[in-house]
Design a protein around this motif. Structure first.
Motif, mmCIF file in Angstrom:
data_model
loop_
_atom_site.group_PDB
_atom_site.id
_atom_site.type_symbol
_atom_site.label_atom_id
_atom_site.label_comp_id
_atom_site.label_asym_id
_atom_site.label_seq_id
_atom_site.Cartn_x
_atom_site.Cartn_y
_atom_site.Cartn_z
ATOM 1 N N UNK A 158 0.839 -1.088 -0.107
ATOM 2 C CA UNK A 158 -0.092 0.034 0.069
ATOM 3 C C UNK A 158 1.099 1.331 0.024
ATOM 4 N N UNK A 159 2.089 1.295 0.786
ATOM 5 C CA UNK A 159 2.892 2.599 0.772
ATOM 6 C C UNK A 159 4.137 2.068 1.536
ATOM 7 N N UNK A 160 4.905 3.084 1.355
ATOM 8 C CA UNK A 160 6.252 3.125 2.266
ATOM 9 C C UNK A 160 6.531 4.053 2.733
ATOM 10 N N UNK A 161 7.128 4.091 3.886
ATOM 11 C CA UNK A 161 7.626 5.443 4.816
ATOM 12 C C UNK A 161 9.187 5.490 4.674
ATOM 13 N N UNK A 162 9.564 6.354 4.694
ATOM 14 C CA UNK A 162 11.110 6.591 4.960
ATOM 15 C C UNK A 162 11.453 7.601 5.976
ATOM 16 N N UNK A 163 12.361 7.252 6.991
ATOM 17 C CA UNK A 163 12.591 8.113 8.032
ATOM 18 C C UNK A 163 14.000 7.950 8.559
ATOM 19 N N UNK A 164 14.513 8.822 9.021
ATOM 20 C CA UNK A 164 15.693 8.669 9.924
ATOM 21 C C UNK A 164 15.575 7.940 11.375
ATOM 22 N N UNK A 165 16.390 7.090 11.698
ATOM 23 C CA UNK A 165 16.080 6.125 12.747
ATOM 24 C C UNK A 165 17.130 6.162 13.786
ATOM 25 N N UNK A 166 16.850 5.879 15.284
ATOM 26 C CA UNK A 166 18.013 5.814 16.021
ATOM 27 C C UNK A 166 17.454 4.376 16.785
ATOM 28 N N UNK A 167 18.550 3.506 16.969
ATOM 29 C CA UNK A 167 17.930 2.253 17.248
ATOM 30 C C UNK A 167 18.512 1.952 19.054
ATOM 31 N N UNK A 168 18.006 1.299 19.692
ATOM 32 C CA UNK A 168 18.080 1.057 20.851
ATOM 33 C C UNK A 168 19.572 0.812 21.252
ATOM 34 N N UNK A 169 20.344 0.398 20.372
ATOM 35 C CA UNK A 169 21.913 0.134 20.774
ATOM 36 C C UNK A 169 22.810 1.215 20.405
ATOM 37 N N UNK A 170 21.901 2.344 20.115
ATOM 38 C CA UNK A 170 22.900 3.565 19.885
ATOM 39 C C UNK A 170 23.082 3.863 18.421
ATOM 40 N N UNK A 171 23.095 2.859 17.739
ATOM 41 C CA UNK A 171 23.651 3.131 16.219
ATOM 42 C C UNK A 171 22.227 4.089 15.541
ATOM 43 N N UNK A 172 22.576 4.608 14.561
ATOM 44 C CA UNK A 172 21.724 5.586 13.804
ATOM 45 C C UNK A 172 21.652 5.211 12.082
ATOM 46 N N UNK A 173 20.762 5.493 11.314
ATOM 47 C CA UNK A 173 20.563 5.231 10.073
ATOM 48 C C UNK A 173 19.167 5.739 9.656
ATOM 49 N N UNK A 174 18.838 5.168 8.346
ATOM 50 C CA UNK A 174 17.355 5.248 7.873
ATOM 51 C C UNK A 174 16.699 3.823 7.928
ATOM 52 N N UNK A 175 15.383 4.294 7.990
ATOM 53 C CA UNK A 175 14.322 2.914 7.981
ATOM 54 C C UNK A 175 13.381 3.117 6.895
ATOM 55 N N UNK A 176 13.074 2.188 5.973
ATOM 56 C CA UNK A 176 12.160 1.973 4.875
ATOM 57 C C UNK A 176 11.231 1.082 5.547
ATOM 58 N N UNK A 177 9.933 1.442 5.708
ATOM 59 C CA UNK A 177 8.941 0.573 6.283
ATOM 60 C C UNK A 177 7.840 0.397 5.101
ATOM 61 N N UNK A 178 7.795 -0.756 4.761
ATOM 62 C CA UNK A 178 6.609 -1.097 3.886
ATOM 63 C C UNK A 178 5.447 -1.463 4.637
ATOM 64 N N UNK A 179 4.426 -0.920 4.142
ATOM 65 C CA UNK A 179 2.810 -1.072 4.839
ATOM 66 C C UNK A 179 2.029 -1.956 3.823
#
Length: 245
Positions: A158-179
């Motif tokens: 249906x869609x995809x969302x792109x966002x910057x993300x911080x993970x619980x282990x302290x790492x950072x990056x970007x996340x692409x979430x398909x819905x």
């Protein structure tokens, strides 16, 4: 007949054969393109033999970018699937593309490189992000490639969302979430994003992929900060209820 994305990428590459960006774009579009292979004979079941031609004494599998360009028995598969099938066999690819008088030849070593460079697949995560932010700092070349790749995925989710993300282990990056991914669509969608990142020319970019259901609580957070790509098939959307006047 409209020019295909593969034909456009090939034309750009032929104009700039020494341009690394043009070459990477050609490989990226090729990896996701649906190729039509004329068959040498009808074949039986899954046992088919594609048509080949010799160029420089090297066999090349013949492939077209449009079904209407071929008569007789054919097989259809993605450029990446074909590269993986031919990996290490010393066979190249002869692309017969609309608008090009001569086939574009892809050498065996180039196909091998494509297959092996995309063999690992993207990072697919199940963990929940600690914090989400608007996407920031992604190269324009990657955003353009992602947009093109996601357009190829119309109807698979249906869609995809792109966002910057911080993970619980302290790492950072970007996340692409398909819905709302369709059954069986997760693997091709993830493979397409892997190709987009690997062949965009962007370096040191972490892009994780996840798949969410319509009721997932993370969606509200993504809607506040993320960049949305609509992947619904326009033809499917047109089947909805009529508008009230």
């Amino acid at each position: 007949m409209a020019e295909t994305p593969l034909a456009r990428a090939a034309r750009l590459f032929l104009l700039r054969p020494d341009d690394d960006a043009a070459r990477l774009r050609l490989y990226e579009v090729l990896s996701g393109a649906e190729l039509v292979l004329p068959l040498a004979g009808e074949g039986e079941g899954d046992d088919v033999t594609p048509e080949t031609m010799l160029a420089g004494g090297v066999p090349h599998v013949v492939a077209h970018d449009a079904i209407g360009a071929v008569t007789g028995a054919t097989a259809t598969l993605s450029g990446l699937a074909l590269a993986q099938m031919l990996d290490g066999q010393g066979v190249g690819l002869a692309l017969r593309l609309g608008g090009l008088a001569e086939p574009l030849l892809v050498a065996p070593e180039s196909l091998d490189w494509l297959a092996r460079n995309l063999a690992g697949g993207p990072a697919r995560v199940e963990a929940r992000p600690l914090a989400l932010h608007p996407p920031k700092g992604l190269p324009a070349s990657l955003l353009t490639t992602l947009d093109r790749r996601l357009a190829q995925g119309e109807g698979l989710a249906d869609a995809a969302w792109l966002a910057a993300v911080e993970w619980s282990d302290g790492s950072r990056g970007h996340l692409l979430a398909f819905v709302g991914a369709r059954p069986g669509a997760e693997e091709p969608l993830a493979a397409g994003i892997n190709a987009a990142v690997a062949l965009s020319g962007a370096e040191d970019v972490r892009l994780d992929v996840t798949f969410l259901g319509e009721g997932d609580p993370v969606l509200a957070r993504l809607a506040r900060v993320g960049l949305r790509f609509d992947l619904k098939d326009p033809a499917e959307a047109a089947k909805g209820p009529p508008r009230l006047r």
